[in-house]
Design a protein around this motif. Structure first.
Motif, PDB file in Angstrom:
ATOM      1  N   ARG A 136       0.830  -1.219   0.000  1.00 31.12           N
ATOM      2  CA  ARG A 136       0.000   0.000   0.000  1.00 31.12           C
ATOM      3  C   ARG A 136       0.853   1.253   0.000  1.00 31.12           C
ATOM      4  NH1 ARG A 136      -3.435  -3.159   4.527  1.00 31.12           N
ATOM      5  NH2 ARG A 136      -4.473  -4.535   3.051  1.00 31.12           N
TER       6      ARG A 136
ATOM      7  N   GLN B 168      -9.326 -10.599   1.483  1.00 30.65           N
ATOM      8  CA  GLN B 168      -8.109  -9.784   1.494  1.00 30.65           C
ATOM      9  C   GLN B 168      -8.242  -8.600   0.543  1.00 30.65           C
ATOM     10  OE1 GLN B 168      -5.419 -13.015   0.594  1.00 30.65           O
ATOM     11  NE2 GLN B 168      -4.374 -12.748   2.540  1.00 30.65           N
TER      12      GLN B 168
ATOM     13  N   GLU C  79     -10.397  -6.003   2.091  1.00 29.19           N
ATOM     14  CA  GLU C  79      -9.667  -5.342   3.176  1.00 29.19           C
ATOM     15  C   GLU C  79      -8.718  -4.297   2.601  1.00 29.19           C
ATOM     16  OE1 GLU C  79      -6.332  -6.384   5.316  1.00 29.19           O
ATOM     17  OE2 GLU C  79      -7.028  -4.501   6.188  1.00 29.19           O
ATOM     18  N   HIS C  80      -8.131  -4.626   1.476  1.00 29.15           N
ATOM     19  CA  HIS C  80      -7.212  -3.723   0.787  1.00 29.15           C
ATOM     20  C   HIS C  80      -7.918  -2.433   0.392  1.00 29.15           C
ATOM     21  CE1 HIS C  80      -3.306  -3.378  -1.205  1.00 29.15           C
ATOM     22  NE2 HIS C  80      -3.929  -2.806  -2.227  1.00 29.15           N
TER      23      HIS C  80
ATOM     24  N   TRP D 143      -8.911  -0.299   3.349  1.00 26.35           N
ATOM     25  CA  TRP D 143      -7.779   0.429   3.931  1.00 26.35           C
ATOM     26  C   TRP D 143      -7.588   1.770   3.221  1.00 26.35           C
ATOM     27  CZ3 TRP D 143      -3.148   2.536   2.525  1.00 26.35           C
ATOM     28  CH2 TRP D 143      -2.249   2.825   3.553  1.00 26.35           C
TER      29      TRP D 143
END
Lengths: 142, 356
Positions: free
Chosen positions: A67, B318, B321-322, B325
Motif C-alpha cells: 500500500r 483480502q 480489506e485492501h 484500507w
C-alpha cells in the motif's frame, strides 16, 4: 528442575524436528547436523537464523508495504499524498524488504549455488541425488 | 652502644697484640736462650730458661690485666658521660582518663563449678533447709568432688573397670526381653456412626458470614523465565509432542497437512474454490459508496481495482480489506485532499449541479 531441563531438551528436539524434517528424513546427511553439541537455536548458523527472521518480517509487513509503495509510486495522486506514502514506506523496518532475503541452502546455509526447487546447495543436492533420495532425479546421460 | 662496640674491638685488638707480643717475646727469649746455651752448662741453662720463661709470662699477664682494667674503666666512664636520665624533649603526653570503676568481685568465686550451678545450689539451700550455709557448703563440696573426678577421668586414659562391667552385664541380662511377640494394641475407640437424614435440612451455621477472605496477593514475580518454563512443562504434561520424525509425519497426515498425490495446487483451498470468479474480478461495487466519480482519487482507485482483479493469489476478503484500507486512509487525509483540490469541497457549494 531436572524434569524441566529434560522437557526443554525434548521440546528443543521436537521443535528442531519440526523445523528440519526435510533434512532429517534424508539419512545420507546426518553428519551435517550435529545433534550432540549444545545449541542456542536449531539453525545451522546465525545467518540462516537472520534470513529466517527477515522472511517472517517480510510476511508480516507485506500488505503495509504494498500500500505504501502504491501511494508513493504514482503520479496520479497529489504530491502531498505521495510524500506521505514515501514516509510510510521508510517507517517499515529494513529487514521487511524482499531484497534482503537470500535463498540459502536449507542444510548448510550456503548462500550461493542453490538449486531453487529443492532449496539445497548444489553439493548437498548432488550427494542426496547420488543416494537416490530426490524423487525423479537421475544422473544425466545422453 | 656504638662506643661499647668500639671498646670491645679495641680490647680484642689489644688482646691480639698482647698475644703477638707474647709470641714475639717467646721467640726472642728462645733465641736468646739458644744463643746463651751455646756458652753455659746444660743444667744451668735449663733452669735459667725456665726462670726466664715464667717471669716473662707473668709480666705479660700482668700487663694484659692492667690494660683490660684500664679499658673497662674507660668504658664505664664513657657510659657515665652519655645522656641525662630524663629526656629534654617536650613530647605530647596522653590525657589521664579516669578508668571506669570495675565491678566489685564476689569473694566466693568457684572455678570448678559453673556459676549457674552455684546459683541453683543457693536457691535450693535457701528454700529447703534452715541451716542454709551448711547445706550450701555440703552441696558445693559434693559438686567439687564430682568435678575433680571428671577432670581426673578426662586426663587419664579410660581403663574399663571389670567390676563395673560385670555389674552392668548382669543388669542387662535381667532386663532382656522375652521371645514372645508384642501384643496387639487395643483397637482405637470407634465413634458411633453419624446418622444423617437430610444434609441441607439444617440451618446454616453462619461461621463464615463475617469472614473477610483476602485475595491471594498476586504480586508480580520477577521470574519470567521460570513462569514460562512452568507453563511449558504443563503443556508438555498434557500434550505429547512427537518423539521422532515418523510420528510427526503420521500426525500431519491425519491433520491433512501432507500433500496428496497426484499433486493438486489448490489442495486445502476448498472454501476459496466455492467463491465465484465474479467476486474476484468485479470490484467496482466496493468503490461505489465512498469514492468520488471524478478526480485523481478515482483514477488511483480504479488502477488499484484493476490490479486486484488480476491477482489470483489473494482471497476476496483480502481484496476487500485492501480497498477498505484505502478508503480509511483517504478519509483521514481528507483535509489535505481538499486543500490540494483532489476532492471537490462539498460544504462550499451551495447548489448541486447536474454534471457532477
Amino acid at each position: 528442575m531436572a524434569s524441566t531441563t529434560t522437557m526443554s531438551k525434548l521440546l528443543n528436539f521436537s521443535s528442531f524436528l519440526l523445523q528440519n524434517t526435510a533434512q532429517l528424513l534424508r539419512n545420507g546427511m546426518t553428519n551435517a547436523i550435529k545433534l550432540n553439541q549444545p545449541v542456542r537455536n536449531n539453525w545451522t548458523d546465525w545467518r540462516m537464523m537472520k534470513d529466517n527472521r527477515r522472511r517472517k518480517l517480510l510476511v508480516q509487513y507485506a500488505p503495509e508495504r504494498v500500500r505504501a509503495k502504491a501511494l508513493k509510486k504514482n503520479d496520479v495522486l497529489p504530491p502531498e499524498i505521495t510524500e506521505i506514502g514515501a514516509k510510510m514506506l521508510a517507517d517499515i523496518p529494513r529487514d521487511a524488504s524482499l531484497t534482503r532475503v537470500r535463498n540459502r541452502c536449507a542444510i548448510t546455509s550456503r548462500p550461493r549455488g542453490i538449486v531453487t526447487r529443492w532449496r539445497l546447495s548444489r553439493i548437498v543436492w548432488r550427494s542426496l541425488a547420488d543416494y537416490n533420495k530426490l524423487s525423479g532425479v537421475q544422473r544425466a546421460m545422453w | 652502644m656504638a662506643t661499647s662496640i668500639r671498646n670491645t674491638k679495641m680490647l680484642l685488638r689489644r688482646a691480639f697484640s698482647v698475644k703477638r707480643n707474647e709470641t714475639l717475646a717467646r721467640n726472642l727469649c728462645f733465641t736468646r736462650t739458644l744463643n746463651a746455651n751455646e756458652d753455659q752448662d746444660d743444667s744451668k741453662k735449663v733452669v735459667a730458661e725456665k726462670k726466664n720463661k715464667a717471669e716473662l709470662r707473668e709480666a705479660k699477664q700482668k700487663e694484659a690485666k692492667a690494660k683490660l682494667n684500664m679499658l673497662l674503666e674507660s668504658m664505664s666512664k664513657t657510659t657515665s658521660k652519655a645522656f641525662p636520665s630524663e629526656s629534654t624533649l617536650s613530647l605530647a603526653t596522653p590525657k589521664i582518663r579516669a578508668k571506669p570503676a570495675k565491678p566489685v568481685k564476689r569473694t566466693a568465686v568457684n572455678t570448678k563449678i559453673e556459676p549457674e550451678m552455684l546459683q541453683a545450689v543457693e536457691d535450693v539451700s535457701n528454700m529447703l533447709s534452715k541451716e542454709k550455709e551448711a547445706s550450701k557448703n555440703s552441696l558445693i563440696a559434693k559438686l567439687e568432688a564430682v568435678a575433680d573426678e571428671s577432670e581426673r577421668a578426662r586426663l587419664e586414659p579410660f581403663k574399663p573397670n571389670k567390676q563395673k562391667t560385670e555389674d552392668l552385664n548382669s543388669l542387662l541380662n535381667t532386663l532382656k526381653v522375652d521371645g514372645k511377640k508384642p501384643k496387639n494394641k487395643p483397637p482405637a475407640p470407634k465413634l458411633a456412626p453419624v446418622k444423617v437424614e437430610d444434609i441441607y435440612g439444617a440451618q446454616p451455621s453462619g461461621i463464615f458470614s463475617k469472614a473477610h477472605f483476602k485475595e491471594e496477593s498476586s504480586a508480580v514475580s520477577g521470574l519470567a523465565t521460570w513462569d514460562m518454563l512452568y507453563e511449558r512443562e504443563l503443556e508438555l504434561a498434557v500434550t505429547h509432542p512427537p518423539a521422532n520424525g515418523f510420528q510427526q509425519m503420521i500426525r500431519w497426515t491425519k491433520q491433512g497437512k501432507v500433500w496428496q498425490f497426484p499433486i493438486d495446487n489448490e489442495q486445502g483451498l476448498d472454501e476459496e474454490a466455492q467463491v465465484g470468479f465474479h467476486e474476484h474480478v468485479f470490484l467496482e461495487p466496493h468503490l461505489k459508496p465512498w469514492c468520488p466519480r471524478r478526480g485523481p482519487v478515482r483514477h488511483f482507485m480504479e488502477l488499484v481495482v484493476v490490479g486486484l482483479s488480476k491477482n489470483p493469489y489473494l482471497t476476496v476478503a483480502q481484496k476487500k480489506e485492501h480497498i477498505n484500507w484505502f478508503r480509511d486512509f483517504f478519509e483521514a487525509k481528507r483535509s489535505i485532499l481538499i486543500d490540494t483540490g483532489a476532492i471537490p469541497d462539498i460544504t462550499t457549494k451551495s447548489s448541486p449541479s447536474i454534471s457532477t
